[in-house]
Design a protein around this motif. Structure first.
Motif, short mmCIF file in Angstrom:
data_model
loop_
_atom_site.label_atom_id
_atom_site.label_comp_id
_atom_site.label_asym_id
_atom_site.label_seq_id
_atom_site.Cartn_x
_atom_site.Cartn_y
_atom_site.Cartn_z
N HIS A 49 -11.86 -9.66 17.94
CA HIS A 49 -11.64 -10.37 16.68
C HIS A 49 -10.47 -9.73 15.93
CE1 HIS A 49 -15.92 -11.39 17.34
NE2 HIS A 49 -15.79 -12.35 16.46
N ASP A 50 -9.70 -10.55 15.26
CA ASP A 50 -8.83 -10.07 14.19
C ASP A 50 -9.64 -10.19 12.90
OD1 ASP A 50 -6.83 -9.72 16.01
OD2 ASP A 50 -5.54 -11.33 15.24
N ILE A 51 -9.77 -9.08 12.18
CA ILE A 51 -10.49 -9.10 10.90
C ILE A 51 -9.46 -9.22 9.80
CG2 ILE A 51 -12.15 -7.91 9.44
CD1 ILE A 51 -13.22 -8.74 12.20
N ALA A 52 -9.33 -10.43 9.28
CA ALA A 52 -8.29 -10.75 8.31
C ALA A 52 -8.87 -10.81 6.90
CB ALA A 52 -7.62 -12.07 8.66
N GLY A 53 -8.00 -10.52 5.93
CA GLY A 53 -8.41 -10.57 4.53
C GLY A 53 -8.00 -11.86 3.86
N PRO A 54 -8.24 -11.97 2.54
CA PRO A 54 -8.02 -13.22 1.81
C PRO A 54 -6.65 -13.35 1.17
CG PRO A 54 -9.16 -11.67 0.39
CD PRO A 54 -8.94 -10.96 1.70
N LEU A 55 -5.77 -12.36 1.33
CA LEU A 55 -4.49 -12.39 0.63
C LEU A 55 -3.49 -13.32 1.33
CD1 LEU A 55 -5.92 -9.69 -0.25
CD2 LEU A 55 -3.64 -8.86 -0.80
N CYS A 56 -2.58 -13.87 0.55
CA CYS A 56 -1.64 -14.87 1.06
C CYS A 56 -0.38 -14.23 1.62
CB CYS A 56 -1.30 -15.88 -0.03
SG CYS A 56 -2.65 -17.01 -0.36
N PHE A 57 -0.55 -13.39 2.64
CA PHE A 57 0.57 -12.99 3.48
C PHE A 57 0.03 -12.70 4.87
CE2 PHE A 57 -0.87 -8.96 1.78
CZ PHE A 57 -0.70 -8.04 2.82
N ALA A 58 0.85 -12.94 5.88
CA ALA A 58 0.37 -12.94 7.26
C ALA A 58 -0.13 -11.58 7.72
CB ALA A 58 1.49 -13.43 8.19
#
Length: 448
Positions: A350-359
């Motif tokens: 998995h990639d554990i991504a956050g909620p911020l608007c940048f890749a």
């Protein structure tokens, strides 16, 4: 009959399950930080035990590692002092109940007002440079109770993380001892000021091996001996051993330990800890990191380019260093179900991504975890220092709630350290009450 405390991971698991049951984690509260209160006390006890053979030592917690008043008050109650590096950190340290005599002020850019306040309160001050000493000359009251010193840079080199190494040739901190004439200027500064009684150095923490730290602090001891020999008496009576310990983020093991730190110092310079000098330490991350975790809700899971991505509420706003320097600041991630129990099953990258608007807002790449789904919870381990306590306000995301927890009889109990920030509070901080300032807030110049 007493029973040994369960391992840290067992307490964490109990805390996650109970936090979900108590409504501290869920759809309306998708992100929170947690502090293990008993773990903090045990870490402080281990620090004191490691230095038990040193007759006079002040352990000053580095406030930047967790500038939350209830956490600082817990540390004060456990016998810590406090190291601060800004007016805000000084304010929270005083509000947390630290006596001024147990506070040390370090900063490379102290204003005259900051210095004046510290000197009036009797707070210890380490001047970053010789120009700052001239300000202290002018501001220091005759009855000043502050212990005063100078920060020097022993220039012993850097560790594996350049940004965390403060004893390099070009470090912005302290007086660079190996620069031409600098050492003599420091010695002369002490000879001219009998009230200078402390020396301070800071080699670094994360990424810095113990032998490097020990070499830098041994150089501090040699300089103190040189100054005292020059003035003909023991003017320098205390050494501030700044910096901390690197933290092991790979698993639950605490390594290196405070006992290993003491052994490393003793091996390089036995006289450093023999009681000839009062000592100050400034540990931060090593006391708090493993005694805290961050929990975030999984909002969506999707596929992109053959990669499974879990979009969570735990991103760069609470794991800034990890997102921007993942090789240096990796975090472990664990998966829990919507009920707060550990997930099981085949491991899937998995990639554990956050909620911020940048890749780049990804806290872990291709991390093998049981298959995540909407409503699950991810836990970022070892985030008790520098993570949820100092959030980044990108995208105007609210600061997460922080809770302290204690585990007794197989159940976790919680106390609120800091409530979650509301969106109205975000707006107020963003100038809500001056909304028309740029439309009507300018004074009309008078015409003559």
């Amino acid at each position: 009959m007493s029973h040994p405390a369960p391992p840290r991971t067992d307490n964490l698991t109990l805390a996650v399950r109970q936090a979900v049951a108590d409504g501290l984690l869920g759809e309306d509260r998708p992100l929170a930080g947690f502090v293990d209160v008993q773990g903090v006390r045990e870490s402080v006890a281990a620090l004191h035990e490691a230095f038990a053979g040193v007759p006079d030592v002040l352990h000053a917690f580095s406030a930047k590692a967790c500038p939350l008043v209830p956490v600082l008050r817990l540390l004060a109650d456990a016998g810590m002092g406090c190291e601060v590096a800004s007016p805000g950190e000084l304010r929270v340290a005083l509000d947390a109940g630290f006596a001024p005599s147990r506070i040390v002020l370090d900063s490379p850019a102290k204003t005259r007002r900051e210095l004046e306040e510290a000197l009036s309160l009797g707070i210890a001050v380490n001047a970053d440079n010789l120009a700052e000493l001239e300000r202290i000359d002018a501001l220091r009251p005759a009855d000043c109770a502050s212990v005063l010193g100078v920060r020097v840079n022993p220039q012993v080199g850097g560790g594996s993380i350049g940004a965390m190494s403060t004893a390099t040739a070009h470090s912005k901190f302290g007086v660079a001892l190996r620069d031409p004439g600098a050492r003599e200027r420091v010695v002369e500064a002490y000879a001219r000021r009998p009230w200078l009684t402390r020396l301070h150095a800071h080699v670094g923490s994360q990424g810095c091996p113990l032998p490097l730290i020990a070499r830098g602090l041994a150089a501090l001891h040699r300089l103190a001996e040189e100054i005292n020999a020059r003035v003909g008496h023991r003017q320098v009576t205390s050494l501030d051993l700044g910096g901390g310990l690197p933290v092991n983020f790979a698993d639950d093991c605490v390594t290196p330990t405070y006992a290993e730190y003491v052994a490393a110092l003793t091996a390089v310079e036995p006289a450093l800890l023999d009681g000839s000098y009062q000592l100050v330490t400034e540990f931060g991350r090593s006391l708090l990191a493993k005694n805290g975790f961050t929990a975030g809700l999984v909002e969506y899971v999707k596929e992109s380019g053959g990669r499974r991505i879990a979009l969570t509420h735990a991103g760069a706003q609470v794991a800034t260093r990890t997102v921007f320097m993942p090789e240096d600041w990796p975090v472990r991630v664990s998966a829990y179900g919507p009920d707060g129990t550990p997930k099981t099953g085949p491991l899937v990258p998995h990639d554990i991504a956050g909620p911020l608007c940048f890749a780049g807002d990804v806290v872990a790449h291709e991390r093998p975890l049981p298959e995540l789904a909407e409503g699950d919870v991810v836990v970022l381990h070892d985030t008790g220092a520098y993570y949820f306590s100092a959030p980044w306000a990108y995208n105007s995301l609210p600061r997460p709630a922080v809770y302290g927890y204690l585990v007794r009889d197989g159940r976790a109990a919680f106390a609120t350290v800091r409530p979650a920030q509301s969106v109205r509070e975000i707006s107020a901080e963003s100038g809500l009450h001056r909304a028309d300032a740029l439309l009507t807030g300018f004074a009309v110049p008078s015409l003559r």
